[in-house]
Scaffold this motif. Structure first.
Motif, PDB file in Angstrom:
ATOM      1  N   MET A   1       0.853  -1.181   0.000  1.00 15.77           N
ATOM      2  CA  MET A   1       0.000   0.000   0.000  1.00 15.77           C
ATOM      3  C   MET A   1       0.893   1.237   0.000  1.00 15.77           C
ATOM      4  SD  MET A   1      -2.964   1.113   2.764  1.00 15.77           S
ATOM      5  CE  MET A   1      -4.031  -0.259   2.447  1.00 15.77           C
ATOM      6  N   LYS A   2       0.616   2.178  -0.895  1.00 20.15           N
ATOM      7  CA  LYS A   2       1.386   3.409  -0.984  1.00 20.15           C
ATOM      8  C   LYS A   2       1.114   4.288   0.233  1.00 20.15           C
ATOM      9  CE  LYS A   2       1.060   5.613  -4.759  1.00 20.15           C
ATOM     10  NZ  LYS A   2       0.660   6.230  -6.026  1.00 20.15           N
ATOM     11  N   ILE A   3       2.056   5.165   0.513  1.00 19.81           N
ATOM     12  CA  ILE A   3       1.920   6.029   1.691  1.00 19.81           C
ATOM     13  C   ILE A   3       0.703   6.944   1.571  1.00 19.81           C
ATOM     14  CG2 ILE A   3       3.417   7.938   1.006  1.00 19.81           C
ATOM     15  CD1 ILE A   3       4.548   7.518   4.012  1.00 19.81           C
ATOM     16  N   ASN A   4       0.394   7.405   0.350  1.00 24.26           N
ATOM     17  CA  ASN A   4      -0.792   8.242   0.152  1.00 24.26           C
ATOM     18  C   ASN A   4      -2.060   7.483   0.544  1.00 24.26           C
ATOM     19  OD1 ASN A   4       1.123   9.877  -1.026  1.00 24.26           O
ATOM     20  ND2 ASN A   4      -0.050  10.258  -2.885  1.00 24.26           N
TER      21      ASN A   4
ATOM     22  N   LEU B   1       2.143  18.279   1.124  1.00 24.55           N
ATOM     23  CA  LEU B   1       2.604  19.246   2.116  1.00 24.55           C
ATOM     24  C   LEU B   1       1.418  20.029   2.687  1.00 24.55           C
ATOM     25  CD1 LEU B   1       5.140  20.183   3.528  1.00 24.55           C
ATOM     26  CD2 LEU B   1       5.398  21.941   1.784  1.00 24.55           C
ATOM     27  N   ASP B   2       0.444  20.368   1.852  1.00 25.23           N
ATOM     28  CA  ASP B   2      -0.761  21.051   2.332  1.00 25.23           C
ATOM     29  C   ASP B   2      -1.591  20.125   3.223  1.00 25.23           C
ATOM     30  OD1 ASP B   2      -0.229  23.472   1.016  1.00 25.23           O
ATOM     31  OD2 ASP B   2      -1.168  22.754  -0.827  1.00 25.23           O
ATOM     32  N   ALA B   3      -1.649  18.855   2.870  1.00 25.71           N
ATOM     33  CA  ALA B   3      -2.362  17.878   3.695  1.00 25.71           C
ATOM     34  C   ALA B   3      -1.662  17.738   5.045  1.00 25.71           C
ATOM     35  CB  ALA B   3      -2.429  16.532   2.985  1.00 25.71           C
ATOM     36  N   TYR B   4      -0.358  17.727   5.025  1.00 20.50           N
ATOM     37  CA  TYR B   4       0.441  17.652   6.251  1.00 20.50           C
ATOM     38  C   TYR B   4       0.114  18.831   7.165  1.00 20.50           C
ATOM     39  CZ  TYR B   4       4.879  16.764   8.828  1.00 20.50           C
ATOM     40  OH  TYR B   4       5.842  16.471   9.762  1.00 20.50           O
ATOM     41  N   LYS B   5       0.057  20.006   6.593  1.00 18.48           N
ATOM     42  CA  LYS B   5      -0.251  21.216   7.364  1.00 18.48           C
ATOM     43  C   LYS B   5      -1.634  21.095   8.008  1.00 18.48           C
ATOM     44  CE  LYS B   5      -0.909  26.178   6.907  1.00 18.48           C
ATOM     45  NZ  LYS B   5      -0.897  27.326   6.002  1.00 18.48           N
ATOM     46  N   SER B   6      -2.629  20.693   7.242  1.00 16.70           N
ATOM     47  CA  SER B   6      -3.993  20.564   7.765  1.00 16.70           C
ATOM     48  C   SER B   6      -4.062  19.524   8.877  1.00 16.70           C
ATOM     49  CB  SER B   6      -4.972  20.199   6.646  1.00 16.70           C
ATOM     50  OG  SER B   6      -5.050  21.235   5.708  1.00 16.70           O
ATOM     51  N   ALA B   7      -3.405  18.394   8.681  1.00 21.57           N
ATOM     52  CA  ALA B   7      -3.407  17.333   9.692  1.00 21.57           C
ATOM     53  C   ALA B   7      -2.686  17.788  10.957  1.00 21.57           C
ATOM     54  CB  ALA B   7      -2.762  16.073   9.129  1.00 21.57           C
ATOM     55  N   CYS B   8      -1.619  18.544  10.798  1.00 22.31           N
ATOM     56  CA  CYS B   8      -0.857  19.035  11.943  1.00 22.31           C
ATOM     57  C   CYS B   8      -1.714  19.980  12.792  1.00 22.31           C
ATOM     58  CB  CYS B   8       0.399  19.747  11.447  1.00 22.31           C
ATOM     59  SG  CYS B   8       1.482  20.335  12.757  1.00 22.31           S
ATOM     60  N   ILE B   9      -2.422  20.874  12.148  1.00 20.58           N
ATOM     61  CA  ILE B   9      -3.281  21.811  12.868  1.00 20.58           C
ATOM     62  C   ILE B   9      -4.437  21.063  13.535  1.00 20.58           C
ATOM     63  CG2 ILE B   9      -4.811  23.808  12.621  1.00 20.58           C
ATOM     64  CD1 ILE B   9      -2.902  24.746  10.343  1.00 20.58           C
ATOM     65  N   ALA B  10      -5.021  20.098  12.831  1.00 16.40           N
ATOM     66  CA  ALA B  10      -6.107  19.296  13.413  1.00 16.40           C
ATOM     67  C   ALA B  10      -5.597  18.570  14.655  1.00 16.40           C
ATOM     68  CB  ALA B  10      -6.632  18.292  12.384  1.00 16.40           C
ATOM     69  N   ARG B  11      -4.411  18.037  14.581  1.00 18.28           N
ATOM     70  CA  ARG B  11      -3.810  17.330  15.719  1.00 18.28           C
ATOM     71  C   ARG B  11      -3.682  18.261  16.921  1.00 18.28           C
ATOM     72  NH1 ARG B  11       1.873  17.068  16.584  1.00 18.28           N
ATOM     73  NH2 ARG B  11       2.449  15.464  18.067  1.00 18.28           N
ATOM     74  N   GLN B  12      -3.256  19.495  16.692  1.00 12.03           N
ATOM     75  CA  GLN B  12      -3.115  20.449  17.793  1.00 12.03           C
ATOM     76  C   GLN B  12      -4.464  20.750  18.451  1.00 12.03           C
ATOM     77  OE1 GLN B  12      -0.280  21.517  19.133  1.00 12.03           O
ATOM     78  NE2 GLN B  12       0.765  20.196  17.668  1.00 12.03           N
TER      79      GLN B  12
ATOM     80  N   PHE C   1       3.038  10.752  11.863  1.00 13.16           N
ATOM     81  CA  PHE C   1       4.214   9.895  11.671  1.00 13.16           C
ATOM     82  C   PHE C   1       4.465   9.634  10.184  1.00 13.16           C
ATOM     83  CE2 PHE C   1       5.543   5.447  10.948  1.00 13.16           C
ATOM     84  CZ  PHE C   1       6.865   5.552  11.352  1.00 13.16           C
ATOM     85  N   LEU C   2       3.412   9.271   9.457  1.00 11.94           N
ATOM     86  CA  LEU C   2       3.567   9.008   8.021  1.00 11.94           C
ATOM     87  C   LEU C   2       4.075  10.237   7.276  1.00 11.94           C
ATOM     88  CD1 LEU C   2       0.343   6.892   7.338  1.00 11.94           C
ATOM     89  CD2 LEU C   2       2.713   6.059   7.434  1.00 11.94           C
ATOM     90  N   PHE C   3       3.538  11.399   7.628  1.00  7.38           N
ATOM     91  CA  PHE C   3       4.008  12.626   6.984  1.00  7.38           C
ATOM     92  C   PHE C   3       5.454  12.940   7.368  1.00  7.38           C
ATOM     93  CE2 PHE C   3      -0.516  14.093   6.291  1.00  7.38           C
ATOM     94  CZ  PHE C   3      -0.423  14.120   4.909  1.00  7.38           C
ATOM     95  N   SER C   4       5.817  12.668   8.620  1.00  6.29           N
ATOM     96  CA  SER C   4       7.190  12.966   9.033  1.00  6.29           C
ATOM     97  C   SER C   4       8.190  12.095   8.292  1.00  6.29           C
ATOM     98  CB  SER C   4       7.347  12.812  10.545  1.00  6.29           C
ATOM     99  OG  SER C   4       7.251  11.465  10.924  1.00  6.29           O
ATOM    100  N   ILE C   5       7.763  10.899   7.895  1.00  9.53           N
ATOM    101  CA  ILE C   5       8.622  10.047   7.070  1.00  9.53           C
ATOM    102  C   ILE C   5       8.720  10.621   5.659  1.00  9.53           C
ATOM    103  CG2 ILE C   5       8.786   7.786   5.947  1.00  9.53           C
ATOM    104  CD1 ILE C   5       7.495   6.605   8.469  1.00  9.53           C
ATOM    105  N   THR C   6       7.601  11.115   5.165  1.00  5.30           N
ATOM    106  CA  THR C   6       7.562  11.674   3.816  1.00  5.30           C
ATOM    107  C   THR C   6       8.353  12.980   3.725  1.00  5.30           C
ATOM    108  OG1 THR C   6       5.368  10.708   3.556  1.00  5.30           O
ATOM    109  CG2 THR C   6       6.010  12.359   1.942  1.00  5.30           C
ATOM    110  N   PHE C   7       8.249  13.812   4.767  1.00  8.37           N
ATOM    111  CA  PHE C   7       8.929  15.110   4.802  1.00  8.37           C
ATOM    112  C   PHE C   7       9.823  15.188   6.044  1.00  8.37           C
ATOM    113  CE2 PHE C   7       4.751  15.931   2.811  1.00  8.37           C
ATOM    114  CZ  PHE C   7       5.179  16.351   1.564  1.00  8.37           C
ATOM    115  N   PRO C   8      10.943  14.461   6.044  1.00  5.85           N
ATOM    116  CA  PRO C   8      11.763  14.392   7.261  1.00  5.85           C
ATOM    117  C   PRO C   8      12.423  15.710   7.664  1.00  5.85           C
ATOM    118  CG  PRO C   8      12.886  13.333   5.448  1.00  5.85           C
ATOM    119  CD  PRO C   8      11.507  13.693   4.955  1.00  5.85           C
ATOM    120  N   ASN C   9      12.610  16.622   6.736  1.00  9.32           N
ATOM    121  CA  ASN C   9      13.326  17.864   7.029  1.00  9.32           C
ATOM    122  C   ASN C   9      12.438  19.092   7.000  1.00  9.32           C
ATOM    123  OD1 ASN C   9      15.795  16.481   7.248  1.00  9.32           O
ATOM    124  ND2 ASN C   9      16.010  16.485   5.023  1.00  9.32           N
TER     125      ASN C   9
END
Length: 129
Positions: free
Chosen positions: A1-4, A98-109, A49-57
């Protein structure tokens, strides 16, 4: 299964658990609310976690944090989480990770803030007894 696909599946699961938590909140069932909210938080941690693997830096994460202190109503924060999860899902479908990562990060907060408020209310109730 792909990361997406993994991210998309986890976003859908988080949205389902969020819906359950909102229903429990409307019914004033605090135990079910807390349980469902915990599942939302768990799915968001997995997504993060999945996003942090995708965008480690990714160095711009700190500016993505909302200011949940400005909102004190749980219902409005949960509605924001629902909107952010839907937005993240659309971004994943459109391969704007990257936009999905941002939205998920804010939702998490927001979810973490709701959980913090819930724990605080529980502690206050226990002190009264």
């Amino acid at each position: 299964m792909k990361i997406n696909e993994k991210i998309s599946k986890a976003l859908k699961s988080a949205a389902t658990h969020l819906e359950n938590s909102m229903l429990a909140s409307n019914k004033k069932d605090q135990n079910s609310f807390a349980y469902s909210l915990w599942h939302v938080a768990a799915e968001l941690e997995y997504i993060f976690f999945l996003f942090s693997i995708t965008f480690p830096n990714e160095s711009d994460l700190s500016r993505w944090k909302p200011n949940p202190e400005l909102k004190s109503e749980t219902g409005s924060m949960l509605m924001d989480v629902e909107n952010l999860l839907n937005e993240a899902e659309r971004f994943v479908v459109n391969e704007r990770l990257l936009d999905a990562y941002k939205s998920a990060c804010i939702a998490r907060q927001y979810v973490l803030k709701v959980q913090e408020d819930l724990a605080k209310k529980k502690r206050e109730m226990l002190k009264k007894k």
